[in-house]
Scaffold this active site. Structure first.
Site, PDB file in Angstrom:
ATOM      1  N   SER A 183      -4.693  -4.230  24.762  1.00  0.00           N
ATOM      2  CA  SER A 183      -3.921  -4.948  24.517  1.00  0.00           C
ATOM      3  C   SER A 183      -3.904  -5.614  24.637  1.00  0.00           C
ATOM      4  CB  SER A 183      -2.569  -4.117  24.690  1.00  0.00           C
ATOM      5  OG  SER A 183      -1.257  -5.387  23.977  1.00  0.00           O
ATOM      6  N   TYR A 241       3.846  -0.249  31.539  1.00  0.00           N
ATOM      7  CA  TYR A 241       2.483  -0.410  30.080  1.00  0.00           C
ATOM      8  C   TYR A 241       1.314  -1.256  30.560  1.00  0.00           C
ATOM      9  CZ  TYR A 241       0.610  -1.226  25.693  1.00  0.00           C
ATOM     10  OH  TYR A 241      -0.370  -1.212  24.704  1.00  0.00           O
ATOM     11  N   LYS A 291      -2.680  -1.510  31.143  1.00  0.00           N
ATOM     12  CA  LYS A 291      -4.153  -1.579  29.776  1.00  0.00           C
ATOM     13  C   LYS A 291      -4.538  -2.498  31.141  1.00  0.00           C
ATOM     14  CE  LYS A 291      -3.003   0.260  26.124  1.00  0.00           C
ATOM     15  NZ  LYS A 291      -3.867   1.571  25.863  1.00  0.00           N
TER      16      LYS A 291
HETATM   17  C1  WQD Z   1       7.496  -8.743  17.605  1.00  0.00           C
HETATM   18  C2  WQD Z   1       8.207 -10.012  17.582  1.00  0.00           C
HETATM   19  C3  WQD Z   1      10.267  -9.618  19.381  1.00  0.00           C
HETATM   20  C4  WQD Z   1      12.344  -6.427  17.217  1.00  0.00           C
HETATM   21  C5  WQD Z   1       4.858  -4.993  21.407  1.00  0.00           C
HETATM   22  C6  WQD Z   1       3.868  -4.501  22.475  1.00  0.00           C
HETATM   23  C7  WQD Z   1       2.469  -5.154  22.802  1.00  0.00           C
HETATM   24  C8  WQD Z   1       1.634  -3.979  21.433  1.00  0.00           C
HETATM   25  C9  WQD Z   1       2.709  -4.596  20.221  1.00  0.00           C
HETATM   26  C10 WQD Z   1       0.793  -2.162  21.776  1.00  0.00           C
HETATM   27  C11 WQD Z   1       8.510 -10.297  19.249  1.00  0.00           C
HETATM   28  C12 WQD Z   1      10.387  -9.532  17.520  1.00  0.00           C
HETATM   29  C13 WQD Z   1      10.762  -7.313  18.014  1.00  0.00           C
HETATM   30  C14 WQD Z   1      12.746  -6.722  16.950  1.00  0.00           C
HETATM   31  C15 WQD Z   1      12.779  -8.824  16.894  1.00  0.00           C
HETATM   32  N1  WQD Z   1       1.591  -3.151  21.240  1.00  0.00           N
HETATM   33  N2  WQD Z   1      11.336  -8.306  17.112  1.00  0.00           N
HETATM   34  N3  WQD Z   1      13.422  -7.905  16.697  1.00  0.00           N
HETATM   35  O1  WQD Z   1       6.484  -7.260  21.429  1.00  0.00           O
HETATM   36  O2  WQD Z   1       4.755  -8.740  20.089  1.00  0.00           O
HETATM   37  O3  WQD Z   1       3.906  -6.394  21.459  1.00  0.00           O
HETATM   38  O4  WQD Z   1       3.469  -4.727  20.167  1.00  0.00           O
HETATM   39  O5  WQD Z   1      -0.311  -2.939  22.348  1.00  0.00           O
HETATM   40  O6  WQD Z   1       1.815  -4.592  24.161  1.00  0.00           O
HETATM   41  O7  WQD Z   1       4.859  -5.452  23.762  1.00  0.00           O
HETATM   42  O8  WQD Z   1       6.335  -6.321  19.375  1.00  0.00           O
HETATM   43  O9  WQD Z   1       7.370  -5.373  17.495  1.00  0.00           O
HETATM   44  O10 WQD Z   1       8.390  -5.589  19.465  1.00  0.00           O
HETATM   45  O11 WQD Z   1       7.718  -7.860  18.323  1.00  0.00           O
HETATM   46  O12 WQD Z   1      12.829 -10.105  16.901  1.00  0.00           O
HETATM   47  O13 WQD Z   1      14.005  -5.791  16.478  1.00  0.00           O
HETATM   48  O14 WQD Z   1       9.603  -9.567  16.756  1.00  0.00           O
HETATM   49  O15 WQD Z   1      10.931  -9.937  19.847  1.00  0.00           O
HETATM   50  O16 WQD Z   1       8.871 -11.699  18.936  1.00  0.00           O
HETATM   51  P1  WQD Z   1       5.442  -7.350  21.022  1.00  0.00           P
HETATM   52  P2  WQD Z   1       6.867  -6.674  18.523  1.00  0.00           P
END
Ligand code: WQD
Length: 340
Positions: free
Chosen positions: A124, A149, A153
């Protein structure tokens, strides 16, 4: 005929990768314990591909069972290892659950193959933390993970690097995913979050279909053009195709080393507000959202330098944000009429 073991193969990325492996002419055997997926996915895979997947329900934390499984399946030529818990927030609440599951499963598989196998590891972009430079390259420093998590990785990549250094017949490719989103064009498989979605796109689709309330944008005070955080969103089908390319490269033994790392992204960053806008534009659905505080542990922006995968895997992402949003929405509508 090359036969690939796909651990966690009924999960989001695993199931899409099984489809692309079949499309590329591989035999596949899936193992899964359904801890974060649904058995119905096996029927969906058969409907999409016309092939009834070979499947064994197996807890990869059970060393004896994993050894017996591998001893019974001597025709496996490669492994794609997806099986792991992956919810960042949950890992903070239950770190030992994550360290046990993610390390026991990985180590049991490596031991069972006696470190003599082609092995693709699901890693990741979280290993980078907030990169100092963007786009982030594979040679960027790995930073102290923000969550257990992410730590699993990072440590897994270190274990694989050290194992490869002393095991000349272990060939490993670690694939660092950016943000996988979207669904297969058939809308028969896709992301199946358990409970309230933590990730942005499944929350968007569930909000749009009426399962959730308004979306909360976690912060619009970042140092980005529109103030919301930026990520590199990649279509899950593009990601799946990259795994086939990685297996093919391992089979070719073209690499000069037996341990390689590749970024799997599009090389483009999109903000949360841009994703919301892209969803509305591509589906015609109006979204309700509100601006909220930043989420603990989030970084401001990350997107990948994807030249290495293009040059050495011969792979690059082809599907854009519009298709990511459209396919995610089609899957959500399918789920409404066909609840799992
Ligand atoms: C994306 C953006 C949030 C929800 C995660 C894992 C990472 C990988 C990919 C596995 C961020 C924003 C989110 C919401 C929002 N997974 N957001 N409102 O955190 O970049 O990565 O998924 O490998 O390990 O950490 O993904 O989709 O949670 O967030 O504003 O209701 O959307 O703050 O900026 P993230 P995400």
């Amino acid at each position: 005929m090359a036969k690939i073991l796909v651990t966690g193969g009924t999960g989001f990325i695993g199931s899409h990768t099984v489809v692309e492996l079949y499309n590329a002419g591989y035999e596949v055997i899936i193992v899964d314990d359904f801890s974060n997926s649904n058995p119905k996915i096996l029927n969906q895979l058969e409907t999409i591909t016309g092939i009834k997947p070979e499947f064994v329900e197996l807890d990869l934390c059970d060393e004896a069972k994993v050894k017996a499984f591998v001893a019974d399946n001597t025709d496996i030529t490669g492994v794609i290892h997806f099986a792991a818990f992956k919810a960042v927030g949950e890992s903070v609440q239950q770190p030992l659950k994550y360290y046990r599951n993610n390390f026991y499963s990985l180590l049991n598989v490596l031991y069972a193959f006696n470190s003599k196998i082609d092995f693709v590891f699901s890693s990741s972009c979280t290993v980078y933390g907030q990169p100092d430079q963007l786009p982030v390259t594979e040679s960027a420093p790995v930073k102290k993970a923000e969550s257990p998590y992410g730590n699993t990785k990072q440590i897994a990549e270190e274990m694989l690097t050290e194992a490869c250094a002393v095991s000349p017949e272990l060939f490993v490719t670690s694939l660092r995913y950016f943000n996988p989103v979207g669904a297969h064009e058939s809308a028969l498989i896709g992301e199946l979050p358990i409970g309230v979605p933590q990730n942005l796109v499944p929350f968007i689709t569930q909000s749009a279909i009426g399962k959730r309330g308004p979306i909360t944008v976690y912060g619009n005070d970042y140092n980005t053009p529109d103030g919301s955080a930026i990520r590199d969103y990649i279509h899950v089908v593009d990601l799946a195709k990259a795994h086939v390319a990685a297996i093919k490269r391992l089979e070719s033994k073209a690499a000069s080393t037996n341990y390689e790392v590749f970024n799997l992204g599009t090389g483009k960053g999109s903000s949360v507000l841009e994703i919301i806008n892209a969803f509305e534009e591509s589906t015609g659905e109006k979204l309700n959202y509100q601006i909220g505080p930043r989420r603990e542990g989030d970084i401001e922006q990350v997107y990948g330098d994807v030249n290495k995968a293009a040059n050495e895997l011969g792979w690059k992402a082809e599907l854009g944000i519009q298709e990511m949003m459209r396919s995610a929405w089609n899957w959500e509508k399918y789920l409404k009429d066909n609840p799992f």
